[in-house]
Design an enzyme around this catalytic site. Sequence first.
Site, PDB file in Angstrom:
ATOM      1  CG  ASP A 124      -1.786   1.204   1.342  1.00  0.00           C
ATOM      2  OD1 ASP A 124      -2.243   1.686   0.287  1.00  0.00           O
ATOM      3  OD2 ASP A 124      -2.025   1.670   2.468  1.00  0.00           O
ATOM      4  CD  GLU A 143      -4.754   1.074  -2.517  1.00  0.00           C
ATOM      5  OE1 GLU A 143      -5.324   2.181  -2.518  1.00  0.00           O
ATOM      6  OE2 GLU A 143      -4.620   0.375  -1.495  1.00  0.00           O
ATOM      7  CG  ASP A 146      -1.253   3.174   6.325  1.00  0.00           C
ATOM      8  OD1 ASP A 146      -1.791   3.636   5.314  1.00  0.00           O
ATOM      9  OD2 ASP A 146      -1.205   3.771   7.416  1.00  0.00           O
TER      10      ASP A 146
END
Length: 190
Positions: free
Chosen positions: A18, A78, A151
């Site tokens: 991420d 991502e 996260d």
Amino acid sequence: MIKDPNKEKPSRIVLGIDPGSNIMGFGIIVCKGKENKLIEMDVHKSAATDDSIARLKMIFRRTTQLIRDFGVTEMAIEDPFYGKNVQSMLKLGRAQGMAIAAAVHYDIPVFQYAARKIKQSITGNGSASKEQVASMLQRLLAIEELPKHLDATDGVAVALCHINQNLAVKGGDKPNSWAAFISKNPGRVK
């Protein structure tokens, strides 16, 4: 050459990221057959500096360290969302680029997924919150304690999304397109 049916297939080691210029979440999952085991989950915090190039360098170094230390075979990341703040998008895109560059440096295949696709894959809802994603991952991967920064679980979600997508395409003898379905089931076409 005769294949040994008792020989185990090699493990896939998937690094999920991420991306972020300040905090990068990551998770590493070992996938052996249909069994997934979380082996690492954390965040990389860039040093408190205004030097954006130094932050990017840290992201590259941390990603290469993870690839080497865990023998990563695939990386999923991502895709940045599209926002109105151009400066934020630029920073996020650069951070993502550095993580991708680290994987490319080691000839690791890279797969990109939209945030909605990741949430849909984990929770069944493309609009799920970070907390909902973390809670589902906790159940799916038997995570005893959730991390302080979600996260980290977002990074795990990216890795598991990739594994789920890959199984959907390669899984068993299920057709992965209408053309494949029709060719396998000609009697069902009217």
